[in-house]
Design a protein around this motif. Structure first.
Motif, PDB file in Angstrom:
ATOM      1  N   THR A   1       0.815  -4.496   2.589  1.00 46.07           N
ATOM      2  CA  THR A   1       1.392  -3.490   2.175  1.00 46.07           C
ATOM      3  C   THR A   1       2.289  -2.465   3.146  1.00 46.07           C
ATOM      4  O   THR A   1       1.773  -2.147   4.147  1.00 46.07           O
ATOM      5  CB  THR A   1       0.122  -2.621   1.623  1.00 46.07           C
ATOM      6  OG1 THR A   1      -0.755  -3.486   0.651  1.00 46.07           O
ATOM      7  CG2 THR A   1       0.292  -1.405   0.806  1.00 46.07           C
TER       8      THR A   1
ATOM      9  N   THR B   1       2.886   2.756 -10.760  1.00 48.08           N
ATOM     10  CA  THR B   1       1.666   3.201 -11.053  1.00 48.08           C
ATOM     11  C   THR B   1       1.424   4.482 -10.407  1.00 48.08           C
ATOM     12  O   THR B   1       1.552   4.585  -9.176  1.00 48.08           O
ATOM     13  CB  THR B   1       0.626   2.326 -10.914  1.00 48.08           C
ATOM     14  OG1 THR B   1       0.740   1.099 -11.598  1.00 48.08           O
ATOM     15  CG2 THR B   1      -0.698   2.985 -11.441  1.00 48.08           C
TER      16      THR B   1
ATOM     17  N   LEU C   1      -1.520   7.090  -9.531  1.00 45.94           N
ATOM     18  CA  LEU C   1      -2.955   7.151  -9.762  1.00 45.94           C
ATOM     19  C   LEU C   1      -3.249   8.571  -9.534  1.00 45.94           C
ATOM     20  O   LEU C   1      -3.273   9.173  -8.530  1.00 45.94           O
ATOM     21  CB  LEU C   1      -3.681   6.182  -8.541  1.00 45.94           C
ATOM     22  CG  LEU C   1      -5.074   6.072  -8.885  1.00 45.94           C
ATOM     23  CD1 LEU C   1      -5.647   5.527 -10.212  1.00 45.94           C
ATOM     24  CD2 LEU C   1      -5.463   5.317  -7.735  1.00 45.94           C
TER      25      LEU C   1
ATOM     26  N   ALA D   1      -8.778   3.308 -11.065  1.00 48.82           N
ATOM     27  CA  ALA D   1      -8.182   2.157 -10.317  1.00 48.82           C
ATOM     28  C   ALA D   1      -8.287   0.652 -10.802  1.00 48.82           C
ATOM     29  O   ALA D   1      -7.559   0.108 -10.711  1.00 48.82           O
ATOM     30  CB  ALA D   1      -8.688   2.306  -8.920  1.00 48.82           C
TER      31      ALA D   1
ATOM     32  N   ILE E   1      -5.618  -0.627 -13.191  1.00 47.25           N
ATOM     33  CA  ILE E   1      -4.179  -0.812 -12.883  1.00 47.25           C
ATOM     34  C   ILE E   1      -3.922  -2.309 -13.302  1.00 47.25           C
ATOM     35  O   ILE E   1      -4.395  -3.129 -12.860  1.00 47.25           O
ATOM     36  CB  ILE E   1      -4.188  -0.408 -11.508  1.00 47.25           C
ATOM     37  CG1 ILE E   1      -4.332   1.081 -11.397  1.00 47.25           C
ATOM     38  CG2 ILE E   1      -2.561  -0.789 -11.039  1.00 47.25           C
ATOM     39  CD1 ILE E   1      -4.321   1.698  -9.919  1.00 47.25           C
TER      40      ILE E   1
ATOM     41  N   ASP F   1       1.078  -4.503  -9.470  1.00 46.97           N
ATOM     42  CA  ASP F   1       0.564  -4.499  -7.899  1.00 46.97           C
ATOM     43  C   ASP F   1       2.276  -4.311  -7.272  1.00 46.97           C
ATOM     44  O   ASP F   1       2.096  -4.724  -6.131  1.00 46.97           O
ATOM     45  CB  ASP F   1      -0.141  -5.739  -7.456  1.00 46.97           C
ATOM     46  CG  ASP F   1       0.604  -7.162  -7.713  1.00 46.97           C
ATOM     47  OD1 ASP F   1       1.887  -6.946  -8.225  1.00 46.97           O
ATOM     48  OD2 ASP F   1       0.275  -8.303  -7.596  1.00 46.97           O
TER      49      ASP F   1
ATOM     50  N   LEU G   1       2.441   1.847  -5.973  1.00 41.78           N
ATOM     51  CA  LEU G   1       1.389   2.725  -6.330  1.00 41.78           C
ATOM     52  C   LEU G   1       1.618   4.303  -5.372  1.00 41.78           C
ATOM     53  O   LEU G   1       1.726   4.190  -4.422  1.00 41.78           O
ATOM     54  CB  LEU G   1      -0.073   2.222  -5.720  1.00 41.78           C
ATOM     55  CG  LEU G   1      -1.130   3.200  -5.950  1.00 41.78           C
ATOM     56  CD1 LEU G   1      -1.459   3.441  -7.562  1.00 41.78           C
ATOM     57  CD2 LEU G   1      -2.507   2.682  -5.291  1.00 41.78           C
TER      58      LEU G   1
ATOM     59  N   ASN H   1      -0.282   7.294  -4.948  1.00 41.91           N
ATOM     60  CA  ASN H   1      -1.418   8.045  -4.881  1.00 41.91           C
ATOM     61  C   ASN H   1      -1.608   9.538  -5.150  1.00 41.91           C
ATOM     62  O   ASN H   1      -0.935  10.180  -4.232  1.00 41.91           O
ATOM     63  CB  ASN H   1      -2.462   7.722  -3.840  1.00 41.91           C
ATOM     64  CG  ASN H   1      -3.705   7.815  -3.612  1.00 41.91           C
ATOM     65  OD1 ASN H   1      -4.498   8.016  -4.698  1.00 41.91           O
ATOM     66  ND2 ASN H   1      -4.323   8.016  -2.538  1.00 41.91           N
TER      67      ASN H   1
ATOM     68  N   PHE I   1      -5.855  -0.590  -2.166  1.00 42.54           N
ATOM     69  CA  PHE I   1      -4.425  -0.233  -1.801  1.00 42.54           C
ATOM     70  C   PHE I   1      -3.976  -1.646  -1.321  1.00 42.54           C
ATOM     71  O   PHE I   1      -2.876  -1.876  -1.391  1.00 42.54           O
ATOM     72  CB  PHE I   1      -4.363   0.604  -0.843  1.00 42.54           C
ATOM     73  CG  PHE I   1      -4.881   0.218   0.363  1.00 42.54           C
ATOM     74  CD1 PHE I   1      -3.995  -0.163   1.511  1.00 42.54           C
ATOM     75  CD2 PHE I   1      -6.319   0.423   0.668  1.00 42.54           C
ATOM     76  CE1 PHE I   1      -4.563  -0.697   2.763  1.00 42.54           C
ATOM     77  CE2 PHE I   1      -6.841  -0.067   2.066  1.00 42.54           C
ATOM     78  CZ  PHE I   1      -5.853  -0.665   2.959  1.00 42.54           C
TER      79      PHE I   1
ATOM     80  N   PHE J   1      -1.260  -3.778  -3.401  1.00 42.04           N
ATOM     81  CA  PHE J   1       0.105  -3.461  -3.588  1.00 42.04           C
ATOM     82  C   PHE J   1       1.084  -3.771  -2.582  1.00 42.04           C
ATOM     83  O   PHE J   1       0.615  -3.811  -1.406  1.00 42.04           O
ATOM     84  CB  PHE J   1       0.030  -1.773  -3.976  1.00 42.04           C
ATOM     85  CG  PHE J   1      -0.666  -1.439  -5.173  1.00 42.04           C
ATOM     86  CD1 PHE J   1      -0.091  -1.382  -6.420  1.00 42.04           C
ATOM     87  CD2 PHE J   1      -2.196  -1.165  -5.017  1.00 42.04           C
ATOM     88  CE1 PHE J   1      -0.869  -1.097  -7.463  1.00 42.04           C
ATOM     89  CE2 PHE J   1      -2.829  -0.718  -6.104  1.00 42.04           C
ATOM     90  CZ  PHE J   1      -2.168  -0.747  -7.215  1.00 42.04           C
TER      91      PHE J   1
ATOM     92  N   LEU K   1       2.607   1.708  -1.026  1.00 45.70           N
ATOM     93  CA  LEU K   1       1.661   2.462  -1.536  1.00 45.70           C
ATOM     94  C   LEU K   1       2.407   3.884  -0.868  1.00 45.70           C
ATOM     95  O   LEU K   1       2.910   3.931   0.441  1.00 45.70           O
ATOM     96  CB  LEU K   1       0.446   2.354  -0.763  1.00 45.70           C
ATOM     97  CG  LEU K   1      -0.472   3.724  -0.650  1.00 45.70           C
ATOM     98  CD1 LEU K   1      -1.010   4.076  -1.996  1.00 45.70           C
ATOM     99  CD2 LEU K   1      -1.706   3.417   0.164  1.00 45.70           C
TER     100      LEU K   1
END
Length: 142
Positions: A2, A32, A34, A78, A81, A84, A87, A89, A98, A101, A104
């Motif tokens: 990630t 996404t 979150l 979470a 979701i 992937d 994200l 946050n 995390f 994804f 992030l």
């Protein structure tokens, strides 16, 4: 692995979310957002739909029937979701999901409490070998 980005000293989180969503949509990414709870999810969804003068960001809540075909999802749980890719946050707690994804993004405001929690998350990622890109919003813009 990630890729992780921290945006520090964010004066206006909803405006930055709008900019990041627009940038990601131009790159044909799935996004996404979150949030910490359902009320915050509805609030950011409404802002993306209605209040941002620079863009129109179609989005749905994560449990909506069109979640599978909408590029911007807003979720507060979470485990629900469905994608992937990216994200963003908007919670202050450490995420356990995390690593699934590709990307992030963490947003850190100007408040001391927000910064303290972000330092913990930053150290968590760093201590596990993740490369972190940091952007100080007082010095830069996206």
């Amino acid at each position: 692995m990630t890729s992780i980005g921290f945006y520090f000293n964010v004066n206006d989180k909803p405006a930055l979310v709008n900019q990041l969503v627009q940038k990601a949509l131009r790159q044909h990414r799935q996004i996404t957002l979150l949030t910490g709870d359902e009320a915050a999810a509805h609030h950011i969804s409404d802002l993306l739909w209605l209040s941002m003068p620079t863009a129109f960001n179609a989005n749905v809540l994560g449990h909506h029937p069109f979640a599978g075909v909408t590029p911007v999802l807003v979720e507060w749980q979470a485990q629900r979701i469905q994608q992937d890719d990216l994200l963003i946050n908007l919670q202050t707690t450490q995420l356990t999901i995390f690593s699934r994804f590709k990307h992030l993004v963490e947003l850190v405001g100007l408040e001391d409490a927000d910064k303290a929690e972000a330092r913990k998350r930053f150290a968590f990622y760093r201590d596990r070998g993740y490369t972190i890109k940091s952007v100080d919003m007082l010095k830069n813009s996206i």
